[in-house]
Scaffold this motif. Structure first.
Motif, PDB file in Angstrom:
ATOM      1  N   GLY A 139       0.860  -1.178  -0.108  1.00 56.68           N
ATOM      2  CA  GLY A 139       0.091  -0.168  -0.075  1.00 56.68           C
ATOM      3  C   GLY A 139       0.840   1.293   0.002  1.00 56.68           C
ATOM      4  O   GLY A 139       0.365   2.416  -0.051  1.00 56.68           O
ATOM      5  N   TYR A 140       2.154   1.120  -0.116  1.00 57.32           N
ATOM      6  CA  TYR A 140       3.089   2.288  -0.227  1.00 57.32           C
ATOM      7  C   TYR A 140       4.621   1.728  -0.869  1.00 57.32           C
ATOM      8  O   TYR A 140       4.680   0.579  -0.651  1.00 57.32           O
ATOM      9  CB  TYR A 140       3.415   2.881   1.219  1.00 57.32           C
ATOM     10  CG  TYR A 140       3.553   2.009   2.396  1.00 57.32           C
ATOM     11  CD1 TYR A 140       4.969   1.676   2.508  1.00 57.32           C
ATOM     12  CD2 TYR A 140       2.890   1.338   3.062  1.00 57.32           C
ATOM     13  CE1 TYR A 140       5.347   0.970   3.783  1.00 57.32           C
ATOM     14  CE2 TYR A 140       3.152   0.382   4.249  1.00 57.32           C
ATOM     15  CZ  TYR A 140       4.553   0.325   4.565  1.00 57.32           C
ATOM     16  OH  TYR A 140       4.856  -0.526   5.450  1.00 57.32           O
ATOM     17  N   ALA A 141       5.289   2.628  -0.771  1.00 50.49           N
ATOM     18  CA  ALA A 141       6.569   2.325  -1.296  1.00 50.49           C
ATOM     19  C   ALA A 141       7.505   1.628  -0.278  1.00 50.49           C
ATOM     20  O   ALA A 141       7.630   2.454   0.645  1.00 50.49           O
ATOM     21  CB  ALA A 141       7.406   3.502  -2.261  1.00 50.49           C
ATOM     22  N   TYR A 142       8.169   0.443  -0.558  1.00 53.35           N
ATOM     23  CA  TYR A 142       9.159   0.029   0.576  1.00 53.35           C
ATOM     24  C   TYR A 142      10.431   0.902   0.793  1.00 53.35           C
ATOM     25  O   TYR A 142      10.690   1.325  -0.372  1.00 53.35           O
ATOM     26  CB  TYR A 142       9.473  -1.057   0.184  1.00 53.35           C
ATOM     27  CG  TYR A 142      10.231  -1.980   0.973  1.00 53.35           C
ATOM     28  CD1 TYR A 142       9.739  -2.463   2.429  1.00 53.35           C
ATOM     29  CD2 TYR A 142      11.745  -2.169   0.940  1.00 53.35           C
ATOM     30  CE1 TYR A 142      10.732  -2.880   3.315  1.00 53.35           C
ATOM     31  CE2 TYR A 142      12.614  -2.616   1.824  1.00 53.35           C
ATOM     32  CZ  TYR A 142      12.082  -3.224   3.210  1.00 53.35           C
ATOM     33  OH  TYR A 142      13.000  -3.694   4.068  1.00 53.35           O
ATOM     34  N   SER A 143      10.615   1.031   1.930  1.00 54.64           N
ATOM     35  CA  SER A 143      11.558   2.205   2.227  1.00 54.64           C
ATOM     36  C   SER A 143      12.634   1.486   3.051  1.00 54.64           C
ATOM     37  O   SER A 143      12.284   0.803   3.996  1.00 54.64           O
ATOM     38  CB  SER A 143      11.065   3.423   2.651  1.00 54.64           C
ATOM     39  OG  SER A 143      10.525   3.064   4.035  1.00 54.64           O
ATOM     40  N   ILE A 144      13.982   2.122   3.039  1.00 53.05           N
ATOM     41  CA  ILE A 144      14.964   1.860   4.061  1.00 53.05           C
ATOM     42  C   ILE A 144      15.503   3.388   4.381  1.00 53.05           C
ATOM     43  O   ILE A 144      15.764   4.142   3.533  1.00 53.05           O
ATOM     44  CB  ILE A 144      16.216   1.033   3.627  1.00 53.05           C
ATOM     45  CG1 ILE A 144      16.726   1.438   2.347  1.00 53.05           C
ATOM     46  CG2 ILE A 144      15.752  -0.396   3.173  1.00 53.05           C
ATOM     47  CD1 ILE A 144      18.118   0.877   2.059  1.00 53.05           C
ATOM     48  N   THR A 145      15.861   3.388   5.656  1.00 52.56           N
ATOM     49  CA  THR A 145      16.191   4.585   6.256  1.00 52.56           C
ATOM     50  C   THR A 145      17.811   4.332   6.791  1.00 52.56           C
ATOM     51  O   THR A 145      18.065   3.468   7.595  1.00 52.56           O
ATOM     52  CB  THR A 145      15.396   4.997   7.410  1.00 52.56           C
ATOM     53  OG1 THR A 145      14.280   5.572   6.702  1.00 52.56           O
ATOM     54  CG2 THR A 145      15.970   6.445   7.883  1.00 52.56           C
ATOM     55  N   GLY A 146      18.751   5.274   6.717  1.00 49.89           N
ATOM     56  CA  GLY A 146      19.947   5.245   7.314  1.00 49.89           C
ATOM     57  C   GLY A 146      20.643   6.565   7.304  1.00 49.89           C
ATOM     58  O   GLY A 146      20.391   7.546   6.554  1.00 49.89           O
ATOM     59  N   ARG A 147      21.908   6.543   7.724  1.00 46.81           N
ATOM     60  CA  ARG A 147      22.737   7.646   7.957  1.00 46.81           C
ATOM     61  C   ARG A 147      23.946   7.530   6.699  1.00 46.81           C
ATOM     62  O   ARG A 147      24.381   6.419   6.354  1.00 46.81           O
ATOM     63  CB  ARG A 147      23.438   7.713   9.221  1.00 46.81           C
ATOM     64  CG  ARG A 147      24.190   9.134   9.392  1.00 46.81           C
ATOM     65  CD  ARG A 147      24.279   9.342  10.974  1.00 46.81           C
ATOM     66  NE  ARG A 147      23.138   9.250  11.602  1.00 46.81           N
ATOM     67  CZ  ARG A 147      22.254  10.361  11.872  1.00 46.81           C
ATOM     68  NH1 ARG A 147      22.301  11.255  11.092  1.00 46.81           N
ATOM     69  NH2 ARG A 147      21.111   9.889  12.695  1.00 46.81           N
ATOM     70  N   VAL A 148      24.305   8.548   6.215  1.00 49.85           N
ATOM     71  CA  VAL A 148      25.221   8.786   5.169  1.00 49.85           C
ATOM     72  C   VAL A 148      26.569   8.702   5.517  1.00 49.85           C
ATOM     73  O   VAL A 148      26.960   9.536   6.539  1.00 49.85           O
ATOM     74  CB  VAL A 148      25.095  10.118   4.283  1.00 49.85           C
ATOM     75  CG1 VAL A 148      26.058  10.179   2.955  1.00 49.85           C
ATOM     76  CG2 VAL A 148      23.720  10.083   3.609  1.00 49.85           C
ATOM     77  N   VAL A 149      27.221   7.691   5.142  1.00 49.07           N
ATOM     78  CA  VAL A 149      28.621   7.634   5.749  1.00 49.07           C
ATOM     79  C   VAL A 149      29.899   7.606   4.677  1.00 49.07           C
ATOM     80  O   VAL A 149      29.259   7.786   3.423  1.00 49.07           O
ATOM     81  CB  VAL A 149      28.777   6.115   6.469  1.00 49.07           C
ATOM     82  CG1 VAL A 149      28.029   5.996   7.440  1.00 49.07           C
ATOM     83  CG2 VAL A 149      28.349   4.926   5.602  1.00 49.07           C
ATOM     84  N   GLY A 150      30.964   7.633   4.942  1.00 48.52           N
ATOM     85  CA  GLY A 150      32.269   7.793   4.096  1.00 48.52           C
ATOM     86  C   GLY A 150      32.166   6.606   3.220  1.00 48.52           C
ATOM     87  O   GLY A 150      31.838   5.536   3.592  1.00 48.52           O
TER      88      GLY A 150
END
Length: 314
Positions: free
Chosen positions: A183-194
């Motif tokens: 029912g929505y777009a699958y997502s992942i969340t995280g922090r930008v690293v080097g």
């Protein structure tokens, strides 16, 4: 919606209650929760969702390395907050809790501690160390003095949405089908690293993502069209998941990196979310950087067309 990190912090009136892991919070869950809210209003009381964290399989050791979650606790809480329920109670799942029979769980937690007025369960819901059959739950409700009702399954395009089926589709790279059942777009969340900074050398700078939840499901290796959420703004992006075989000999290491279209800001250490829309190809190994760069140009052209279909300016 009020959030309670334990049962002890809930002090509201005897509620209409439902419970489960609610991984994915898909349309089947939403239909159940709409009925929960309706029943609570009809009985002039509040609605409560009781959920468990960590996921029981992670605690019980039932193939924990194979378990992949559709939602982190933060994601699940955010989605549930939009459903209209009054209270979310997060019950820490422990080995001691797992030893409770269905009768003990219902008596001590649902009846005595939460003072449940009415219990709403899915048509196939089971709980307790021994599980509980339909007629046994009926008898428990009668003995403990609360109402009981069951919600029948819903269908989306002729399929019953389930967390298991959604995981299967995502792991097969069938992103639009998985999103339809979610029912929505699958997502992942995280922090930008080097990272290795290779993208900048070939004019395709990428943000390398450190995903917040270790057990979070990553789609299979390959290239994807996605929406990128950064500090309240939305951009298009091309995501690569994999081991970067052209430049990386550590084949046991998977990375998530995104080239954000028409974007040039420094977002190192920022938290971003990727919403997956389509898988465009498998990960490939190239003869060299020029061949890689040529393929990335083709990827960008295809992904921009896909993003336009989803209403993203490119």
């Amino acid at each position: 919606m009020q959030i309670h990190p334990s049962i002890e912090t809930y002090s509201g009136p005897p509620p209409v209650l439902t419970m489960g892991t609610f991984d994915g919070v898909h349309p089947g869950h939403h239909a159940l929760l709409r009925e929960l809210v309706r029943l609570a209003k009809a009985l002039n009381t509040v609605s409560v969702v009781l959920t468990f964290w960590p996921h029981p399989r992670l605690v019980l050791g039932h193939d924990p390395e194979k378990l992949r979650l559709l939602n982190t606790l933060e994601e699940k809480t955010r989605i549930l907050s939009e459903t209209g329920i009054d209270h979310l109670v997060v019950l820490p799942f422990t080995t001691e809790l797992a030893q409770l029979s269905a009768s003990e769980f219902t008596t001590h937690i649902l009846a005595e501690q939460l003072r449940t007025r009415h219990l709403l369960v899915g048509f196939n819901h089971r709980f307790g160390k021994d599980g509980v059959r339909s007629e046994e739950l009926d008898a428990l409700a009668t003995r403990l003095g609360f109402g009981l009702s069951r919600y029948q399954p819903v269908e989306v395009d002729g399929q019953r949405p389930s967390s298991t089926r959604i995981r299967q589709l995502l792991l097969a790279g069938r992103v639009p089908e998985a999103n339809a059942l979610l029912g929505y777009a699958y997502s992942i969340t995280g922090r930008v690293v080097g990272g290795q900074q290779l993208g900048r050398r070939i004019s395709f700078p990428t943000a390398n993502l450190q995903v917040n939840e270790r057990a979070k499901l990553l789609p299979p290796d390959g290239v994807y069209a996605c929406r990128v959420r950064i500090t309240g703004k939305t951009f298009g992006g091309m995501v690569n998941i994999g081991v970067k075989p052209t430049v990386n000999t550590q084949m046991d290491h998977r990375s998530v990196e995104v080239h954000i279209l028409d974007f040039g800001e420094d977002i190192y250490s920022e938290e971003i979310s990727l919403e997956f829309l389509h898988k465009t190809r498998e990960e490939m190994k190239f003869e060299g950087l020029e061949a890689l760069k040529a393929q990335l140009r083709k990827d960008e052209t295809e992904i921009r067309k896909l993003l336009q279909r989803h209403g993203l300016p490119t």
